[in-house]
Design an enzyme around this catalytic site. Structure first.
Site, PDB file in Angstrom:
ATOM      1  N   ASP A  81       6.718  -8.069   6.372  1.00  0.00           N
ATOM      2  CA  ASP A  81       6.940  -8.803   5.294  1.00  0.00           C
ATOM      3  C   ASP A  81       5.437  -9.621   4.837  1.00  0.00           C
ATOM      4  OD1 ASP A  81       7.399 -10.768   3.262  1.00  0.00           O
ATOM      5  OD2 ASP A  81       8.781 -11.822   4.340  1.00  0.00           O
ATOM      6  N   TYR A 123       9.168  -8.992 -21.343  1.00  0.00           N
ATOM      7  CA  TYR A 123       8.010  -8.913 -20.345  1.00  0.00           C
ATOM      8  C   TYR A 123       7.125 -10.126 -20.505  1.00  0.00           C
ATOM      9  CZ  TYR A 123       5.856  -6.717 -16.478  1.00  0.00           C
ATOM     10  OH  TYR A 123       5.099  -6.516 -15.444  1.00  0.00           O
ATOM     11  N   ALA A 170       0.918  -1.238   0.001  1.00  0.00           N
ATOM     12  CA  ALA A 170      -0.012   0.111  -0.187  1.00  0.00           C
ATOM     13  C   ALA A 170       0.794   1.302   0.066  1.00  0.00           C
ATOM     14  CB  ALA A 170      -0.671   0.104   1.313  1.00  0.00           C
TER      15      ALA A 170
END
Length: 399
Positions: free
Chosen positions: A114, A237, A52
């Site tokens: 974590d 990617y 966040a």
């Protein structure tokens, strides 16, 4: 202490507390400037954001809080200042968010640790039980280089191709020269490690833990973020190790829906944006700089907060969110428009060290880069001494 940016390759090792506060305030101001959609039944009220403190996760928290009036719990893994070195930008961002949320009368608490660990999951569940009872939305926005799983094994991600080497133009961020980069193929264990770190295994672990603890509302919504990109970047990617992990993430959404029919699990494929993670990928920064210029010219460029506001307003919170044939919400729709990609490719073929400043939005790239660390805001006095030891209101409670 006077804080200046210290750049090492593709990261900045310092962060400015006042600049990070400005970074958060500007995103809040943007959310407040957007009219809320009336008559919507789907707005979340208690949102858990896993990852966040920066990028899309931070923008999601701001959008949920100041756009929907939601209470938020944010999970982060950041370092506070030790009095000699600054805190990480995510620490200052979180402090600023909580301060602004308090002023607005919004619930906001954060847990620093974590997110992959069982301990943080248990701590989060205890906080939800104590303060909310249940959450109605879970946003999964983690980007990490390594993960220790529940069996204690540490996995490491790799930015590599699969199959064969890939050689393409890239930009040396130190001097803006155009160079050629070759990315080597990954070994099988590196592919597996990347899937373990950046795939959906931990997302599923979170949902299982929350469901077993009975802290998710019926019909709760969870969304994880992904990226596909254009064919230009496929070898590094989408067809590379990261892409393998993102495919695993998509499969996990289906697994969650099957195992927990009362949980709505979605993937949002977002636009290319400068983040601490993307700056490390060869070839990608040059593509971003070219793309920025093209999309700004077309007036369709969005940053993290604009993307998340559009996601919440127009797609995610609809009763039946619009998805592609694979069931993904496509927030990269404007990026991948044919006229945008045609122009990007035209510039890509022309770009050299001599003309890159004219053909690509180098200034825009670096502006976004510096803003992530709290630098480059015209209304922040960077010559002033600032307090670098900033507290987060809820952290003592969470710990």
């Amino acid at each position: 202490m006077k804080v200046e940016p210290k750049i090492r390759e593709f990261i900045c090792t310092t962060a400015h507390p006042e600049g990070c506060r400005e970074y958060v305030r500007r995103q809040i101001a943007y959310v407040r400037s957007q009219e809320r959609k009336k008559g919507r039944k789907q707005e979340p009220k208690k949102v858990l954001v896993i990852g966040a403190s920066t990028g899309y996760g931070l923008a999601s928290r701001i959008t949920a809080g100041f756009g929907c009036g939601a209470a938020t719990i944010g999970i982060m893994f950041e370092k506070p200042s030790n009095g000699k070195r600054t805190a990480t930008p995510g620490w200052y961002n979180t402090a600023a968010y909580e301060e602004e949320a308090q002023k607005a009368g919004l619930y906001a608490k954060s847990i620093n640790g974590d997110a992959f660990s069982k301990a943080v999951k248990e701590e989060t569940i205890a906080l939800i039980k104590r303060d909310w009872g249940k959450a109605d939305m879970v946003i999964y926005s983690l980007a990490a280089p390594r993960r220790t799983d529940t069996q204690g094994k540490t996995w490491v991600s790799a930015l590599k191709t699969t199959g064969k080497p890939f050689t393409e133009k890239s930009m040396d961020l130190r001097n803006h020269t155009i160079v050629t980069k070759t990315v080597e193929p990954a070994a099988e264990e590196e592919v597996e490690g990347t899937k373990k770190v950046m795939g959906g295994e931990d997302w599923l672990d979170w949902i299982k833990a929350l469901k077993v603890a009975d802290v998710l509302e019926d019909n709760a919504l969870t969304v994880a973020y992904s990226y596909i990109g254009p064919r230009l970047t496929y070898p590094i990617y989408y067809d590379g190790t990261i892409g393998q992990a993102k495919r695993h993430l998509e499969k996990t959404a289906r697994v969650i829906r099957e195992e927990f029919p009362d949980v709505r699990a979605l993937i949002s494929v977002n636009k290319a944006l400068v983040t601490q993670a993307s700056a490390a990928i060869p070839i990608v920064p040059l593509y971003f700089a070219v793309l920025y210029g093209v999309m700004k010219e077309a007036h369709t460029h969005e940053g993290c907060i604009e993307q998340m506001v559009r996601l919440f307003r127009e797609k995610l919170l609809e009763e039946n969110p619009p998805t592609d044939e694979a069931g993904r919400i496509r927030m990269d729709d404007w990026e991948l428009e044919e006229h945008i990609q045609s122009r990007v490719w035209e510039i890509w073929e022309q770009v050299t060290t001599e003309n890159v400043e004219n053909l690509a939005d180098i200034q825009g790239y670096w502006e976004d880069f510096y803003h992530m660390f709290g630098f480059g805001f015209e209304n922040v006095d960077y010559e002033k001494d600032v307090e670098i030891e900033i507290g987060i209101p809820s952290i003592n409670f969470a710990e």
